[in-house]
Write a protein that holds these residues in place. Structure first.
Motif, PDB file in Angstrom:
ATOM      1  N   PRO A  49       0.836  -1.211   0.000  1.00  0.00           N
ATOM      2  CA  PRO A  49       0.000   0.000   0.000  1.00  0.00           C
ATOM      3  C   PRO A  49       0.864   1.252   0.000  1.00  0.00           C
ATOM      4  O   PRO A  49       2.050   1.210   0.350  1.00  0.00           O
ATOM      5  CB  PRO A  49      -0.793  -0.125   1.311  1.00  0.00           C
ATOM      6  N   THR A  50       0.270   2.347  -0.411  1.00  0.00           N
ATOM      7  CA  THR A  50       1.000   3.618  -0.377  1.00  0.00           C
ATOM      8  C   THR A  50       1.310   3.977   1.076  1.00  0.00           C
ATOM      9  O   THR A  50       0.420   3.982   1.930  1.00  0.00           O
ATOM     10  CB  THR A  50       0.166   4.727  -1.025  1.00  0.00           C
ATOM     11  N   SER A 318       0.838   4.431  -8.687  1.00  0.00           N
ATOM     12  CA  SER A 318       0.175   3.141  -8.561  1.00  0.00           C
ATOM     13  C   SER A 318      -0.421   2.754  -9.908  1.00  0.00           C
ATOM     14  O   SER A 318      -0.726   3.625 -10.727  1.00  0.00           O
ATOM     15  CB  SER A 318      -0.914   3.201  -7.495  1.00  0.00           C
ATOM     16  N   GLN A 655       1.765   0.771   9.415  1.00  0.00           N
ATOM     17  CA  GLN A 655       2.020  -0.080   8.259  1.00  0.00           C
ATOM     18  C   GLN A 655       3.503  -0.165   7.928  1.00  0.00           C
ATOM     19  O   GLN A 655       3.897  -0.950   7.074  1.00  0.00           O
ATOM     20  CB  GLN A 655       1.243   0.436   7.044  1.00  0.00           C
TER      21      GLN A 655
END
Length: 834
Positions: A49-50, A318, A655
């Motif tokens: 994920p970003t 992305s 994250q």
């Protein structure tokens, strides 16, 4: 220094062989499934994920304080509190610290500092622990973590104003010179945390003072602001004929690496050194302000961009889901689509035309220095050798040849995506004109960039466009000034060098700088997760290993997390320290930067950083080597829980790990600074097969990290060969889209004149000669210089005052008789000799 192993591709090649699952929205034909399968193989896991990461000087205040302590040290918080309370009860009756008036608090601190000056080492340690408890925020009287941090900052300002830092500096000198502790540590087969107790207490107090006072807040009083500036000056300049504080810490690093003082708590030394350099020289925001001031002083145009701010506004690319068909057509084009490829090339040329229009109309012509952090990122996945399509940078264009209406729309829309104004160097303009003159009129005019007689009109327009984007860096001006000073030392006179904190630090580091750089890289090598344990490598775990090794599985797990966290913090501090030093020295004088850079290169810094990245970077960035309940200040408020698997795994839900991502970006920026415009060092990237290693790092979807990876790939593209460029077109596309454009830089084609391999050795030798000439001219000032003026006036010479020995008047007559009266003078010989 131990040579890092050359990081080849080997078993961990550019294309991982994992079988992580990519997700599709609907059933797709076989071609699309093949494309997805190929992409899954290259990424080895689900899409990253970003990452919502904001790059800055350092992490949050609480996080920076917590990293000072290892989990093995947690029991000492209670010891510090007990030492304080025992001492406080003997001095103050019936009150707690927070209940005292400020004057009473100052009086108590003065008493503590007086009690530090005792002969007994044990009593001195107890008092130092009491001071450390105050600096830690008197957590025994607080109810929340916020209160602990508030009182820690308040107490640190109070301690500094009472002279605590100077007192602890004297104690630190004593401990560094403590030969008994050194010999005791050298005799031990295994060094533990107990061997560095006194040093850890002293360094912890000093770190808390630096970190709390360095932190600026709008609510700070005028007295605190004044204290901050006084403290900065005290750390920056030599006080009482002593060296600046940073040099003392550098000497501790070299002593530790030489094996003379293996008990030094190296993590605390490095953290303190990094924060002292940041405090005295300034962080990234301060660097930008200094850069603007310096350009104004030199009469250069102002900066149009703040690099870090531009990068912060960008997002990691992305893959757009609606371009899958385009991906398939490019991955395996059927014969019927071959004509479409020609159209795509025409479309690319149209893009280039629109880019040229944009460049002519660009209002932001002058911007920041050529080697600064200036680009954005690209792709989150790898591009395999057989042309795997990663669509993350693709513009939303229709695959067939576009109509005239779509072309005109593209001309307007495309340039808005360019993040940077293009730059052109003076050397580029000269090279372009040299080639044009040779082609059209058969001779050249050297460095003349104004005379365009005989050249066709398009060349005139090209030169005009190049000059519009011409960028003169501070380094260019400094190199020119240095050449002038070398050529005309008499007419230009002596250079006036401002005594800035950066200049003073460089002067202090100059003669031991090679040892400092080698020591830092040795520690970085030992802390790198890819390094194998070797018997001859230095032990960086002396201040994390307990006296008694763990006996249960849970204790071993906790120690394992602690050791990994310890190494990560060391990597973070060294990478940030080296980057700050390079940036400040580059701004102060380009040859100071080049001197540090060359010694880093000579100490194998380039292969060492590549070795660091020759791992699963995504795993490193998402590693959770922390136990939140054991972090300061949480561990001081709550009772330490019993060790369980759940308590060990109860970490944060972030994250990614901030310090690891910060370290990776710093190391990439460091690698960029070492290699930019240095073709010999760029060849080192090629020789060590850095391309597949760097491409793997593009999996991390963070704009700044992707940016510096793309920069490093761009500078070596011309050396990688046509097949590599053909197989990695998406990487090439990402570079075009995200990295600053150099208008006549044909980096993508491999026919650059600077790509000639025989120039590399001469380039490095020439640079070294220039650095040595600079250091010799500015810092080696012999008394009897050949350029020293000669006094020919007899009256002036006889009137000079000479410092004679104190007992000279006792033997004056004897000296006259021996040296003057008894020496015959032959006047004829004197006349003949002249």
């Amino acid at each position: 220094m131990e040579d890092p192993v050359a990081p080849g591709v080997g078993s961990s090649s550019a294309n991982s062989n994992g079988n992580g699952g990519g997700k599709g929205k609907q059933a797709a034909p076989k071609g699309r499934e093949a494309f997805r399968s190929q992409r899954r193989e290259s990424e080895g896991s689900v899409d990253c994920p970003t990452l919502e990461f904001e790059y800055g000087d350092a992490d949050g205040h609480a996080a920076e304080l917590s990293e000072l302590y290892s989990y093995t040290e947690n029991l000492e918080f209670t010891t510090n509190r007990r030492c304080f309370e025992e001492d406080f009860k003997t001095q103050v009756q019936g009150k707690e610290w927070l209940e005292l008036e400020e004057d009473a608090q100052k009086a108590y601190v003065m008493g503590l500092l007086d009690r530090l000056e005792v002969v007994s080492r044990e009593r001195r340690l107890k008092v130092a622990r009491a001071v450390l408890y105050l600096a830690q925020g008197t957590f025994g009287e607080c109810d929340s973590e916020v209160d602990v941090l508030h009182w820690s900052r308040y107490n640190c300002f109070l301690l500094y104003q009472m002279g605590t830092f100077s007192a602890f500096l004297e104690l630190l000198h004593m401990e560094i010179d403590n030969s008994q502790a050194c010999s005791s540590a050298l005799r031990k087969p295994a060094i533990s945390i107990a061997d560095s107790t006194e040093l850890r207490v002293l360094l912890s107090v000093m770190y808390l003072l630096v970190e709390n006072i360095r932190l600026e807040r709008e609510t700070d009083s005028c007295r605190w602001r004044t204290a901050r500036e006084t403290f900065r000056t005290e750390l920056s300049f030599s006080m009482h004929n002593e060296e600046p504080f940073a040099l003392l810490l550098f000497s501790m690093v070299t002593k530790f690496c030489s094996g003379l003082s293996p008990h030094f708590p190296i993590k605390k030394v490095l953290l303190l050194l990094w924060k002292v350099v940041m405090f005295t020289l300034g962080g990234f925001e301060r660097l930008q302000v200094l850069k603007v001031q310096k350009r104004a002083e030199l009469g250069l145009p102002p900066l149009a961009e703040d690099s870090i701010q531009v990068v912060k506004s960008m997002r990691a690319a992305s893959p757009p889901s609606y371009t899958l068909d385009l991906g398939e057509s490019q991955l395996a084009p059927p014969p019927s689509k071959l004509r479409g490829r020609r159209g795509s090339r025409r479309q690319l040329l149209t893009k280039q035309d629109s880019l040229d229009i944009y460049n002519e109309r660009d209002l932001f012509k002058t911007e920041e220095p050529a080697t600064e952090e200036e680009e954005d990122s690209a792709g989150d996945g790898e591009r395999t050798l057989d042309g795997e399509l990663d669509l993350l940078e693709q513009d939303p264009l229709v695959p067939p040849p576009p109509s005239q209406a779509s072309l005109s729309a593209e001309r307007v829309a495309f340039p808005k995506g360019l993040p940077w104004a293009p730059k052109v160097r003076q050397k580029d303009i000269e090279h372009f004109l040299e080639m044009s003159r040779n082609k059209f009129i058969g001779f050249t005019l050297g460095q003349d960039t104004d005379t365009l007689v005989g050249l066709p009109r398009p060349i005139h327009e090209s030169v005009k466009t190049l000059k519009q984007h011409k960028y003169i860096s501070i380094a260019d001006v400094q190199i020119k000034n240095e050449e002038d000073l070398e050529k005309c030392p008499m007419s230009l006179g002596e250079e006036v060098v401002p005594e800035t904190p950066c200049e003073i630090l460089y002067q202090g580091m100059l003669y031991s700088l090679p040892q400092y750089m080698i020591a830092l890289l040795k520690i970085l090598l030992a802390a790198a997760p890819t390094s194998k344990a070797k018997t001859d490598s230095i032990n960086i775990l002396a201040d994390v290993l307990p006296e008694e090794m763990p006996i249960t599985v849970l204790q071993s797990m906790k120690l394992g997390i602690d050791v990994n966290r310890h190494k990560e913090i060391i990597v973070k501090s060294i990478s940030a320290l080296l980057l700050l030093l390079l940036k400040h020295f580059k701004l102060n004088h380009i040859y100071q930067f080049e001197y540090v850079s060359q010694h880093l290169v000579f100490a194998n810094c380039i292969p060492l950083i590549l070795k660091f990245f020759n791992q699963n970077i995504l795993s490193y960035i998402t590693a959770k080597n922390s136990i939140s309940i054991l972090d300061y200040p949480c561990c001081t408020i709550q009772d330490l829980p019993e060790l369980t698997t759940e308590s060990l795994e109860a970490g944060d839900n972030n994250q990614f790990c901030w310090r690891n991502l910060f370290s990776c970006i710093n190391l990439l920026r460091l690698l960029n600074k070492l290699t930019k415009w240095k073709h010999s060092r760029t060849m080192m990237l090629v020789v060590f097969k850095s391309a597949p290693i760097l491409k793997r790092a593009l999996k991390v979807k963070q704009a700044m990290l992707q940016l510096y990876v793309l920069k490093l790939l761009k500078i070596q593209t011309k050396y990688l060969g046509r097949q590599w460029r053909k197989s990695n077109m998406k990487t090439m596309s990402a570079i075009y889209q995200k990295v600053r454009h150099r208008m006549n830089d044909d980096w993508a084609y491999g026919n650059d004149i600077d790509a000639r391999p025989w120039d590399f050795q001469a380039e490095e030798c020439t640079l070294r000669a220039n650095i040595e000439a600079f250091n010799s001219r500015r810092y080696d000032k012999p008394q009897d210089s050949e350029f020293s003026p000669v006094d020919n006036c007899l009256q002036s010479v006889l009137g000079q005052r000479l410092d004679l020995p104190e007992d000279f008047h006792y033997s004056y007559e004897l000296w006259l008789e021996r040296e003057v009266f008894s020496q015959p003078i032959c006047w004829e010989e004197l006349l003949q000799s002249h």
